[in-house]
Design an enzyme around this catalytic site. Structure first.
Site, PDB file in Angstrom:
ATOM      1  N   ARG A  96      34.593  51.887  16.512  1.00 58.18           N
ATOM      2  CA  ARG A  96      35.841  52.406  17.063  1.00 58.18           C
ATOM      3  C   ARG A  96      36.827  51.324  17.474  1.00 58.18           C
ATOM      4  O   ARG A  96      38.020  51.401  17.175  1.00 58.18           O
ATOM      5  CB  ARG A  96      35.573  53.290  18.285  1.00 58.18           C
ATOM      6  N   THR A  97      36.347  50.330  18.194  1.00 60.39           N
ATOM      7  CA  THR A  97      37.286  49.354  18.748  1.00 60.39           C
ATOM      8  C   THR A  97      38.002  48.609  17.615  1.00 60.39           C
ATOM      9  O   THR A  97      39.226  48.510  17.592  1.00 60.39           O
ATOM     10  CB  THR A  97      36.564  48.382  19.701  1.00 60.39           C
ATOM     11  N   ARG A 129      35.915  40.187  20.171  1.00 59.43           N
ATOM     12  CA  ARG A 129      34.711  40.756  20.798  1.00 59.43           C
ATOM     13  C   ARG A 129      33.577  39.758  20.628  1.00 59.43           C
ATOM     14  O   ARG A 129      33.381  39.221  19.530  1.00 59.43           O
ATOM     15  CB  ARG A 129      34.325  42.088  20.155  1.00 59.43           C
TER      16      ARG A 129
HETATM   17  C1  NCD Z   1      31.175  50.377  23.886  1.00 59.76           C
HETATM   18  C2  NCD Z   1      31.067  48.867  23.886  1.00 59.76           C
HETATM   19  O1  NCD Z   1      31.071  48.229  22.821  1.00 59.76           O
HETATM   20  O2  NCD Z   1      31.004  48.332  24.987  1.00 59.76           O
HETATM   21  N1  NCD Z   1      31.675  50.896  22.696  1.00 59.76           N
HETATM   22  C3  NCD Z   1      33.030  50.919  22.486  1.00 59.76           C
HETATM   23  O3  NCD Z   1      33.707  49.926  22.552  1.00 59.76           O
HETATM   24  N2  NCD Z   1      33.580  52.110  22.233  1.00 59.76           N
HETATM   25  C4  NCD Z   1      29.965  51.064  24.384  1.00 59.76           C
HETATM   26  C5  NCD Z   1      28.629  50.819  23.751  1.00 59.76           C
HETATM   27  O4  NCD Z   1      28.470  50.034  22.825  1.00 59.76           O
HETATM   28  O5  NCD Z   1      27.687  51.468  24.208  1.00 59.76           O
END
Ligand code: NCD
Length: 309
Positions: free
Chosen positions: A57-58, A107
């Site tokens: 998603r991100t 990230r």
């Molecule tokens: C989260 C993350 O990566 O911190 N996911 C996200 O960004 N939507 C949560 C997760 O990985 O559980």
């Protein structure tokens, strides 16, 4: 308000007024986020998306957001296809993205990696999650979702459930909700409690979170139930993980005791903590929440790169 060139590392770097402003702008982005309208305010701009950790998603919503605004994207989803594999440092990889693009989304599995990256780049750096640290853009889309579904952010009773120790989304969200004066209840396995530091931050903002062991009890009068996945990849040993796996699950039976207008949120991915039977109920907003990543990230990209709607 001017965010041009600003790094987005932690939600704590923003005032309530600034958050309100971003959320309002994100709302204006909605018709552009679903493709109903188009305006290429970021035409000619390039975004780097550097994902040293897995993401669906991100990364995709950042890329969608940039494309929806007429910009272009370069980057990687797996550092093993880059010179990281040859031993290049994070600093040098960031320097390259800085040379090739106008904003950098990063990230990384290490806490503090985004803050470090920002020191090596002139272009704005956006933290898309740093280890068990923070996740400010997820926090903004979580707030946006609560605001759209509940018409307010403060004055809600919010239960944060699950891996509150390693879950970066709840670290950011707890702080932000406290900033708005929401009531906070934390429910987690004992070994996965919210870090003291985050509890202290909430208290400094005048909100005393309640730690509860009974999910049934916590859910009974809640407005928002925010569920998280156990962050398996952050556990130092498998045994610790095996002790907590499957220790909580949200299903229709649990929700039968909840308020009719309770919303269930989850940053996703879910593994087994929400039964798919919940998807069909009016409680489930997690897929809408995931979509909200697009307008919110469009607003952020537009603000930091200075291409306004
Ligand atoms: C989260 C993350 O990566 O911190 N996911 C996200 O960004 N939507 C949560 C997760 O990985 O559980």
């Amino acid at each position: 308000m001017n965010f041009e060139g600003k790094d987005i590392i932690s939600i704590k770097d923003f005032s309530k007024r600034e958050i309100d402003y971003i959320l309002k702008y994100a709302k204006e982005m909605l018709p552009y986020a679903d493709g109903e309208k188009f305006k290429d305010v970021l035409k000619g701009r390039i975004l780097s998306t550097l994902f040293f950790e897995p993401s669906t998603r991100t990364r995709l919503s950042f890329e969608s957001a940039m494309n929806r605004l007429g910009g272009r994207v370069i980057g990687f989803a797996d550092p093993m296809g880059t010179s990281q594999k040859k031993g290049e440092s994070l600093a040098d990889t960031i320097r390259m993205a800085d040379a090739y693009s106008d904003a950098i989304v990063v990230r990384h599995s290490r806490e503090g990696a985004a803050r470090l990256a920002a020191e090596f780049a002139d272009a704005p750096v956006i933290n898309a999650g740093d280890g068990a640290g923070r996740h400010p853009t997820q926090c903004l889309l979580d707030l946006f979702t609560i605001l759209t579904e509940k018409k307010r952010i403060g004055k809600n009773k919010v239960v944060l459930l699950g891996d509150l120790k390693y879950g970066r989304t709840v670290h950011s969200l707890a702080y932000a909700l406290a900033l708005y004066g929401a009531e906070l209840t934390f429910v987690s396995p004992t070994s996965l409690r919210m870090p003291k530091e985050v509890v202290e931050e909430c208290k400094e903002l005048g909100v005393e979170p309640v730690q509860m062991s009974s999910l049934e009890k916590a859910v009974r009068d809640a407005d928002v139930l925010y569920v998280t996945r156990i962050q398996k990849e952050r556990f130092p040993d498998a045994e610790e993980y095996n002790r907590v796996v499957g220790s909580y699950r949200v299903d229709n039976e649990l929700l039968s005791n909840a308020r009719e207008d309770l919303i269930v949120m989850h940053p996703l991915p879910r593994v087994s903590e929400i039964d798919p039977e919940v998807d069909k109920t009016s409680h489930a907003v997690y897929f809408k929440q995931a979509f909200n990543g697009v307008p919110v990230r469009m607003a952020l990209l537009s603000l930091v790169m200075g291409g306004r709607l």
